[in-house]
Write a protein that holds these residues in place. Sequence first.
Motif, PDB file in Angstrom:
ATOM      1  N   TYR A  11     118.286   3.631  -9.903  1.00  0.00           N
ATOM      2  CA  TYR A  11     118.439   2.749  -8.751  1.00  0.00           C
ATOM      3  C   TYR A  11     119.846   2.170  -8.875  1.00  0.00           C
ATOM      4  O   TYR A  11     120.054   1.274  -9.694  1.00  0.00           O
ATOM      5  CB  TYR A  11     117.422   1.607  -8.781  1.00  0.00           C
ATOM      6  N   ARG A  14     121.200   1.196 -12.362  1.00  0.00           N
ATOM      7  CA  ARG A  14     120.070   1.034 -13.278  1.00  0.00           C
ATOM      8  C   ARG A  14     119.322   2.358 -13.439  1.00  0.00           C
ATOM      9  O   ARG A  14     118.925   2.980 -12.455  1.00  0.00           O
ATOM     10  CB  ARG A  14     119.112  -0.008 -12.727  1.00  0.00           C
ATOM     11  N   ALA A  16     116.048   4.051 -14.347  1.00  0.00           N
ATOM     12  CA  ALA A  16     114.631   3.709 -14.531  1.00  0.00           C
ATOM     13  C   ALA A  16     113.906   4.774 -15.340  1.00  0.00           C
ATOM     14  O   ALA A  16     112.990   4.466 -16.110  1.00  0.00           O
ATOM     15  CB  ALA A  16     113.961   3.528 -13.182  1.00  0.00           C
ATOM     16  N   PRO A  35     105.911  -2.020 -21.147  1.00  0.00           N
ATOM     17  CA  PRO A  35     106.058  -3.405 -20.683  1.00  0.00           C
ATOM     18  C   PRO A  35     106.553  -3.428 -19.239  1.00  0.00           C
ATOM     19  O   PRO A  35     106.902  -2.381 -18.683  1.00  0.00           O
ATOM     20  CB  PRO A  35     107.096  -3.985 -21.637  1.00  0.00           C
ATOM     21  N   ASN A  36     106.628  -4.594 -18.645  1.00  0.00           N
ATOM     22  CA  ASN A  36     107.172  -4.726 -17.291  1.00  0.00           C
ATOM     23  C   ASN A  36     108.561  -4.098 -17.247  1.00  0.00           C
ATOM     24  O   ASN A  36     109.382  -4.320 -18.139  1.00  0.00           O
ATOM     25  CB  ASN A  36     107.278  -6.201 -16.878  1.00  0.00           C
ATOM     26  N   GLY A  37     108.788  -3.288 -16.218  1.00  0.00           N
ATOM     27  CA  GLY A  37     110.113  -2.693 -16.039  1.00  0.00           C
ATOM     28  C   GLY A  37     110.359  -1.442 -16.847  1.00  0.00           C
ATOM     29  O   GLY A  37     111.464  -0.889 -16.839  1.00  0.00           O
ATOM     30  N   ALA A  38     109.332  -0.925 -17.530  1.00  0.00           N
ATOM     31  CA  ALA A  38     109.520   0.250 -18.392  1.00  0.00           C
ATOM     32  C   ALA A  38     109.815   1.514 -17.595  1.00  0.00           C
ATOM     33  O   ALA A  38     110.434   2.456 -18.097  1.00  0.00           O
ATOM     34  CB  ALA A  38     108.275   0.471 -19.249  1.00  0.00           C
ATOM     35  N   GLY A  39     109.314   1.554 -16.342  1.00  0.00           N
ATOM     36  CA  GLY A  39     109.526   2.748 -15.523  1.00  0.00           C
ATOM     37  C   GLY A  39     108.225   3.429 -15.102  1.00  0.00           C
ATOM     38  O   GLY A  39     108.247   4.509 -14.512  1.00  0.00           O
ATOM     39  N   LYS A  40     107.090   2.789 -15.368  1.00  0.00           N
ATOM     40  CA  LYS A  40     105.785   3.411 -15.087  1.00  0.00           C
ATOM     41  C   LYS A  40     105.616   3.680 -13.586  1.00  0.00           C
ATOM     42  O   LYS A  40     105.287   4.798 -13.187  1.00  0.00           O
ATOM     43  CB  LYS A  40     104.633   2.498 -15.590  1.00  0.00           C
ATOM     44  N   SER A  41     105.841   2.653 -12.776  1.00  0.00           N
ATOM     45  CA  SER A  41     105.652   2.836 -11.330  1.00  0.00           C
ATOM     46  C   SER A  41     106.666   3.826 -10.768  1.00  0.00           C
ATOM     47  O   SER A  41     106.343   4.622  -9.885  1.00  0.00           O
ATOM     48  CB  SER A  41     105.774   1.498 -10.598  1.00  0.00           C
ATOM     49  N   THR A  42     107.864   3.774 -11.291  1.00  0.00           N
ATOM     50  CA  THR A  42     108.882   4.731 -10.833  1.00  0.00           C
ATOM     51  C   THR A  42     108.426   6.157 -11.119  1.00  0.00           C
ATOM     52  O   THR A  42     108.539   7.045 -10.266  1.00  0.00           O
ATOM     53  CB  THR A  42     110.233   4.451 -11.528  1.00  0.00           C
ATOM     54  N   GLN A  81      99.340   0.791  -7.637  1.00  0.00           N
ATOM     55  CA  GLN A  81      99.187  -0.591  -8.113  1.00  0.00           C
ATOM     56  C   GLN A  81      98.774  -1.512  -6.953  1.00  0.00           C
ATOM     57  O   GLN A  81      97.893  -2.347  -7.108  1.00  0.00           O
ATOM     58  CB  GLN A  81     100.533  -1.036  -8.688  1.00  0.00           C
ATOM     59  N   GLU A 158      98.125   0.994 -13.195  1.00  0.00           N
ATOM     60  CA  GLU A 158      97.568  -0.326 -13.531  1.00  0.00           C
ATOM     61  C   GLU A 158      96.377  -0.670 -12.627  1.00  0.00           C
ATOM     62  O   GLU A 158      96.359  -1.717 -11.970  1.00  0.00           O
ATOM     63  CB  GLU A 158      98.659  -1.396 -13.454  1.00  0.00           C
TER      64      GLU A 158
END
Length: 244
Positions: A11, A14, A16, A35-42, A81, A158
Motif C-alpha cells: 500500500y 508500506r 503488507a 498480531p494487528n497489522g500482520a497482513g492477514k486481511s490483506t 471479518q 477472524e
Amino acid sequence: MLRIHGLVKRYGARTALDALDLELPTGQWVALLGPNGAGKSTLFQVLTGLFAADAGDVTVDRLSLRTQATQALRHIGVVFQQMSLDLDLSVRRNLQFHADLHGLPRAVAAERIAEGCAALGIAGDLSRPVRELSGGNRRKVELVRALLHRPKLLLMDEPTVGLDPKSRRDLLAAIRADVAARGSTVLWATHLVEEAEAADRVLVLHRGRLLADGTPADVTAALGGAKLEQAFIHATTSPEKTAA
Ligand SMILES: Nc1ncnc2c1ncn2[C@@H]1O[C@H](COP(=O)(O)OP(=O)(O)OP(=O)(O)O)[C@@H](O)[C@H]1O
C-alpha cells in the motif's frame, strides 16, 4: 490445494505482504496467527481476488488466480471479518442468493441450506430477517453460506470476534466437521492464541512474512517459548525478528 509463491502486496510505501511463500495441502485446518497489522486481511483480500498482488503467484487446486480467476474462485468459500449479509433479507433469502450466484439447482440449494442451518442450530431462524439475529447466529449463517457451494478451500478472517464461548465452540466444531467429512482445507486467521493451539498447523505472520510454520508444539519451540502465547508475543514484539 493452495500454493502461494513470492506474494507481494504494497500500500504505497508500506509492504503488507513481503514475498510470502506458502503451501497448504488438502484436508488441513490451518490457523494464521498474527498480531494487528500482520497482513492477514490483506492476504485474504488477495486470495479472494479483491486486490491484485504486486508480485507473486497464487494457485488454488492448480488454477492460477492471475489467469484463471473465475475457475479458481469457485473453489473458495470465505467468511470476511466484517459481516456481509443483507440485514433486511431473511436468512433463507441470503443463502439462496449465494446459491444462485454459484448456479446451484434450487433443490440442491434447499437441501444444503436446511442441512447446514440444522447442523449449526439455526434452522428455526430461516425465515427471520438477519437483522433480528444475534451476532453469533449471523456468523453461523455466514459459515453456512460459505460452505453452500462445497468449496475445497475455506478462508475465515477472524470469524469468532465478538462471539461468546459457546458460539465460538460451535463454529470451530462445524469447521472441524467439514474438514473431517469433506477433506476441505481451512485457513483461519486469528490473533487468539487459544484458537491457534487447536489447529493442525499454525502459521505465524508478522509484518507480511512468516515467522514460523508447523504444529502448535513445533511453532512454540521454534519461537523459543514454553507456551505458544508467550512465544508468539515475544516473537511479534521484538523488532529485530524476521522470517525464519
Ligand atoms: N487500504 C489500506 N491502505 C493502506 N494501508 C493498509 C490498507 N489496508 C491495510 N493496510 C496496512 O497493511 C498492513 C497489513 O494490514 P492488514 O489489515 O492486512 O493486517 P491484519 O493482520 O489483518 O490486522 P488486524 O488483525 O488488525 O485485522 C498494516 O500495516 C496496515 O496498516
